[in-house]
Design a protein around this motif. Sequence first.
Motif, mmCIF file in Angstrom:
data_model
loop_
_atom_site.group_PDB
_atom_site.id
_atom_site.type_symbol
_atom_site.label_atom_id
_atom_site.label_comp_id
_atom_site.label_asym_id
_atom_site.label_seq_id
_atom_site.Cartn_x
_atom_site.Cartn_y
_atom_site.Cartn_z
ATOM 1 N N GLY A 1 0.795 -1.225 0.000
ATOM 2 C CA GLY A 1 0.000 0.000 0.000
ATOM 3 C C GLY A 1 0.825 1.271 0.000
ATOM 4 O O GLY A 1 0.427 2.279 0.584
ATOM 5 N N VAL A 2 1.970 1.238 -0.679
ATOM 6 C CA VAL A 2 2.857 2.394 -0.688
ATOM 7 C C VAL A 2 2.142 3.643 -1.211
ATOM 8 O O VAL A 2 2.263 4.724 -0.637
ATOM 9 C CB VAL A 2 4.136 2.096 -1.502
ATOM 10 N N ASP A 3 1.386 3.502 -2.269
ATOM 11 C CA ASP A 3 0.706 4.657 -2.867
ATOM 12 C C ASP A 3 -0.676 4.906 -2.271
ATOM 13 O O ASP A 3 -1.112 6.054 -2.174
ATOM 14 C CB ASP A 3 0.587 4.467 -4.385
ATOM 15 N N THR A 4 -1.348 3.847 -1.872
ATOM 16 C CA THR A 4 -2.731 3.961 -1.385
ATOM 17 C C THR A 4 -2.828 4.079 0.134
ATOM 18 O O THR A 4 -3.880 4.429 0.658
ATOM 19 C CB THR A 4 -3.550 2.736 -1.815
ATOM 20 N N HIS A 5 -1.759 3.735 0.826
ATOM 21 C CA HIS A 5 -1.724 3.687 2.296
ATOM 22 C C HIS A 5 -2.690 2.642 2.852
ATOM 23 O O HIS A 5 -3.119 2.740 4.006
ATOM 24 C CB HIS A 5 -1.979 5.075 2.906
ATOM 25 N N VAL A 6 -3.012 1.659 2.018
ATOM 26 C CA VAL A 6 -3.858 0.535 2.436
ATOM 27 C C VAL A 6 -3.071 -0.746 2.160
ATOM 28 O O VAL A 6 -2.848 -1.112 1.001
ATOM 29 C CB VAL A 6 -5.194 0.507 1.661
ATOM 30 N N VAL A 7 -2.637 -1.402 3.223
ATOM 31 C CA VAL A 7 -1.895 -2.652 3.077
ATOM 32 C C VAL A 7 -2.881 -3.741 2.653
ATOM 33 O O VAL A 7 -3.865 -3.995 3.341
ATOM 34 C CB VAL A 7 -1.191 -3.033 4.399
ATOM 35 N N LEU A 8 -2.591 -4.360 1.521
ATOM 36 C CA LEU A 8 -3.451 -5.440 1.049
ATOM 37 C C LEU A 8 -3.166 -6.751 1.772
ATOM 38 O O LEU A 8 -4.078 -7.542 2.007
ATOM 39 C CB LEU A 8 -3.269 -5.646 -0.457
ATOM 40 N N ARG A 9 -1.885 -6.983 2.120
ATOM 41 C CA ARG A 9 -1.504 -8.231 2.786
ATOM 42 C C ARG A 9 -0.146 -8.043 3.452
ATOM 43 O O ARG A 9 0.822 -7.652 2.801
ATOM 44 C CB ARG A 9 -1.426 -9.337 1.743
ATOM 45 N N PRO A 10 -0.036 -8.314 4.753
ATOM 46 C CA PRO A 10 1.270 -8.231 5.425
ATOM 47 C C PRO A 10 2.231 -9.293 4.876
ATOM 48 O O PRO A 10 1.806 -10.371 4.440
ATOM 49 C CB PRO A 10 0.947 -8.509 6.891
ATOM 50 N N CYS A 11 3.496 -9.006 4.923
ATOM 51 C CA CYS A 11 4.516 -9.904 4.365
ATOM 52 C C CYS A 11 4.419 -11.349 4.870
ATOM 53 O O CYS A 11 4.459 -12.271 4.057
ATOM 54 C CB CYS A 11 5.910 -9.352 4.613
ATOM 55 N N PRO A 12 4.303 -11.605 6.182
ATOM 56 C CA PRO A 12 4.226 -13.005 6.611
ATOM 57 C C PRO A 12 3.051 -13.760 5.986
ATOM 58 O O PRO A 12 3.166 -14.954 5.686
ATOM 59 C CB PRO A 12 4.087 -12.911 8.133
#
Length: 129
Positions: A101-112
């Motif tokens: 979510g770098v551009d949207t500031h909404v994380v779609l899925r955490p890395c783990p």
Amino acid sequence: MESRKDIAAEKKASFKFNCAQSVLTTYGDLTGLDEATAMSMTDGFAAGMTNMEGTCGALIGADMVLGLVNKDKAKTMKQMRTIMQKFQDRNHATQCRQLKGVDTHVVLRPCPLCVADACEFLEEELGKF
């Protein structure tokens, strides 16, 4: 007994492994790679190839596992297309920048969880171990 996807996700959550390393090192018994070699091979795949612009490292790790296990380009490409599609369907992106979510500031899925997803789909393609 922990599943491989849980082991890989825990590696990522430990902050000692990037996403590609978390996947590739979890399948060392299948790939024939020792952990140090797998870690070195995947150093540059952190954060979507170090700049968040590239493909999720967990998918890159899954692709490496397929290639080393299959030793068959056509089979690996076919299986990787399936993994990429399943990952896209679940997470709505395959690019690190979008997932984070770098551009949207909404994380779609955490890395783990991206790591766990890549392992889940990888195992579906390889068959259960």
